[in-house]
Design an enzyme around this catalytic site. Structure first.
Site, mmCIF file in Angstrom:
data_model
loop_
_atom_site.group_PDB
_atom_site.id
_atom_site.type_symbol
_atom_site.label_atom_id
_atom_site.label_comp_id
_atom_site.label_asym_id
_atom_site.label_seq_id
_atom_site.Cartn_x
_atom_site.Cartn_y
_atom_site.Cartn_z
ATOM 1 N N ARG A 93 10.143 -2.136 8.175
ATOM 2 C CA ARG A 93 9.973 -4.026 8.576
ATOM 3 C C ARG A 93 11.260 -4.344 7.575
ATOM 4 O O ARG A 93 11.922 -3.759 6.857
ATOM 5 C CB ARG A 93 8.830 -4.304 8.160
ATOM 6 C CG ARG A 93 7.686 -4.568 9.279
ATOM 7 C CD ARG A 93 6.551 -5.548 9.287
ATOM 8 N NE ARG A 93 6.786 -4.869 7.577
ATOM 9 C CZ ARG A 93 6.753 -5.953 6.351
ATOM 10 N NH1 ARG A 93 7.442 -7.388 7.117
ATOM 11 N NH2 ARG A 93 5.947 -5.655 5.345
ATOM 12 N N LYS A 140 -6.494 1.209 2.790
ATOM 13 C CA LYS A 140 -7.307 0.620 3.963
ATOM 14 C C LYS A 140 -7.019 1.490 4.895
ATOM 15 O O LYS A 140 -8.730 0.906 5.336
ATOM 16 C CB LYS A 140 -6.073 -0.816 3.841
ATOM 17 C CG LYS A 140 -6.691 -2.406 4.825
ATOM 18 C CD LYS A 140 -5.834 -3.504 4.683
ATOM 19 C CE LYS A 140 -4.436 -2.870 4.716
ATOM 20 N NZ LYS A 140 -3.471 -2.779 5.880
ATOM 21 N N THR A 141 -6.961 1.752 5.504
ATOM 22 C CA THR A 141 -6.729 2.971 6.684
ATOM 23 C C THR A 141 -8.360 4.014 6.463
ATOM 24 O O THR A 141 -9.204 4.305 7.360
ATOM 25 C CB THR A 141 -5.468 2.938 7.281
ATOM 26 O OG1 THR A 141 -4.521 1.863 7.699
ATOM 27 C CG2 THR A 141 -5.672 4.065 8.743
ATOM 28 N N SER A 173 0.197 -1.894 1.840
ATOM 29 C CA SER A 173 0.070 -1.219 2.277
ATOM 30 C C SER A 173 0.478 0.003 1.116
ATOM 31 O O SER A 173 0.767 -0.472 0.211
ATOM 32 C CB SER A 173 1.614 -0.371 2.827
ATOM 33 O OG SER A 173 2.343 0.308 3.382
#
Length: 528
Positions: free
Chosen positions: A59, A241-242, A237
């Site tokens: 980003r 989390k994933t 990030s």
């Protein structure tokens, strides 16, 4: 399908008069064919589409703008996160994007953000790029044919990555721009091929809209067991989390963005956008399998001339990504909705090696840690970063918060008070010393601690109070080495640990000074 005359009229309402072809609600196969034919992508062994996002491999937060306009300016937290741009400049950029979209073929994807019909929005993405259309189709929620026939877009993303801004005339910082007009609920994107901007711009929209409806928007993953016990995982990030939410023993609700309403939690998305650098088939078999599947979009992943992937190669970026449908995860929950969480997990990757692998937080401590949103950058991740550096991102998602962080903290407090969820701090970072000296927290131990916490098995164990941070840490947990639970004892030099702990606590204090909070919440921070 190729558009009809009514479709042309509908696009004309958005300011687009297409002279090429319009592909309305294209299929995955169709988008594959177009991306490959244009040379925008390559086909990897197993079926994923591999793309290169060019110079932008992540980003561009400094190129993100919010329009200052009467309908929303009083609620926006203006500053570095929400840099303002005028309506005049927004309209100028919009004209450049729609002119480009009018020049050639365009792809139109209509979908939903939000699995709860009471709080979802209909999103329309119009792009010049077939693989970006596939990304949008993958990450948002597919409507049924009946819903598609009746759908009226409530949010519009106009996406033309080949368009560059001219800072002197467009009011931007660079050639790249991601601009949100809150009242029109329109986003214009140009100058970057990084697809995550599409997803995160709609997350920003939801973060602005849902608090007005009394719904708590969250940068978190979520899962649930067969008995309906729900856990949510906040984290920046790289904190897990994933990975940690994709527990084969539980059902995945979603991996990144959710809302918490009066009836429970719901996913904003229909897909996942996971980091895949050095992804291990052994440690993360379900996510690994998506990198060998048709329909997955792989960003900046290296592959050889035979189409064989090398997930360990970071020559393009550390931020390699896979976008895939949630249904590709075998234990994903089709409804993408669940009840109220019983466990709220704050994930942090502490590269200083100070924090324990798990700690229990009081309600006021939870507010302090939520507003702090702590993790750490690693040495070598940026030019000039030679040792771990603290990263504080309010609410574990500051770049996506249009309104002041306290708005979201109050919503969390309200939900905790209503439903009595237990809050846990989990360190997935380092133990035995800082990065470069210690070792990464064993994922096996992290999973064991999480499962015990979510199942309520830590309710009756003995705890000690950390003398610096004040939270409670279990003294022992079956299946986990007791030494891990006392970080000071894992360091070769305990006095060096004490000094670094006091230093880290000081960083927390300095960061929190910018918030206006009740005394009891301030007291939930470190004890210096």
């Amino acid at each position: 399908m190729i558009a009809t005359v009514p479709d042309l009229d509908e696009l004309a309402q958005h300011g687009i008069t297409v002279r090429g072809r319009i592909f309305w609600h294209p299929t995955t196969s169709q988008l594959y064919e177009h991306a490959l034919a244009r040379g925008d992508a390559r086909l990897a062994e197993g079926g994923p589409l591999v793309v290169d996002t060019g110079r932008h491999t992540g980003r561009s937060p400094k190129d993100k703008f919010v329009v200052r306009e009467p309908g929303s300016e009083d609620r926006i937290a203006w500053g570095d996160v929400n840099a303002e741009i005028s309506e005049e400049h927004f309209d100028g950029l919009r004209d450049k994007v729609t002119a480009r979209l009018s020049d050639g073929d365009v792809y139109v994807v209509d979908a939903f953000a939000g699995a709860d019909p009471e709080h979802r929005i209909a999103v329309r993405v119009i792009t010049e790029s077939p693989w970006h259309a596939l990304f949008a189709k993958t990450l948002f929620i597919d409507p049924t044919d009946e819903e598609l026939d009746e759908m009226e877009p409530q949010a519009l993303v106009l996406h033309a990555p080949s368009v560059s801004a001219v800072p002197e005339e467009d009011g931007t910082r660079s050639e790249t721009f991601v601009c949100l007009h809150p009242t029109r609920t329109e986003v214009v994107i140009g100058g970057t091929y990084y697809a995550g901007e599409i997803k995160k711009s709609i997350f920003t929209v939801m973060n602005d809209r849902l608090p007005l409806e009394g719904v708590f928007p969250m940068h978190c993953s979520a899962n649930v067991d067969d008995d309906g016990t729900v856990a949510i995982f906040f984290g920046l990030s790289g904190t897990g989390k994933t990975t940690l939410s994709a527990d084969p023993e539980r059902h995945l609700v979603g991996d990144d963005e959710h809302g918490w309403s009066s009836t429970g939690i719901f996913n904003f998305e229909g897909g996942c956008y996971a980091k895949v650098i050095r992804l291990s088939e052994e440690a993360e078999p379900q996510i690994y399998a998506t990198t060998r599947a048709f329909g997955t979009v792989l960003e900046n992943v290296v592959m050889d001339e035979r189409g064989v992937l090398d997930l360990d190669d970071d020559s393009k970026t550390e931020n390699t990504r896979a976008a895939y449908k949630l249904e590709q995860i075998a234990n994903a929950l089709p409804a993408k909705r669940a009840g109220h969480p019983q466990a709220v997990i704050f994930l942090t990757a502490d590269a200083f090696g100070i924090l324990p692998p798990i700690a229990r937080l009081t309600r006021d401590q939870a507010m302090y840690w939520f507003l702090s949103g702590f993790t750490a950058k690693l040495a070598g991740t940026e030019i000039g970063v030679k040792e771990p550096q603290p990263t504080f991102s309010a609410c574990f998602g500051a770049p996506f918060l249009p309104q002041p962080p306290v708005v979201y903290a109050r919503l969390l407090a309200k939900r905790l008070d209503e439903h009595g969820a237990r809050v846990w701090l989990v360190n997935t970072g380092w133990t035995g010393g800082p990065y470069g000296e210690g070792s990464r927290m064993p994922i096996k131990a992290t999973r064991a601690l999480l499962r015990a916490a979510i199942a309520g098995e830590l309710a009756g164990v003995e705890y000690r109070t950390d003398p610096v941070f004040g939270f409670e840490v279990p003294v022992s947990v079956p299946g986990v080495e007791s030494s891990l639970l006392q970080p000071r004892l894992t360091w070769a030099d305990p006095e060096a640990y004490d000094a670094k702990a006091r230093e880290l606590a000081g960083m927390f204090k300095a960061n929190f000074a910018k918030f206006t909070a009740d005394d009891n919440i301030v007291a939930g921070g470190p004890r210096l």
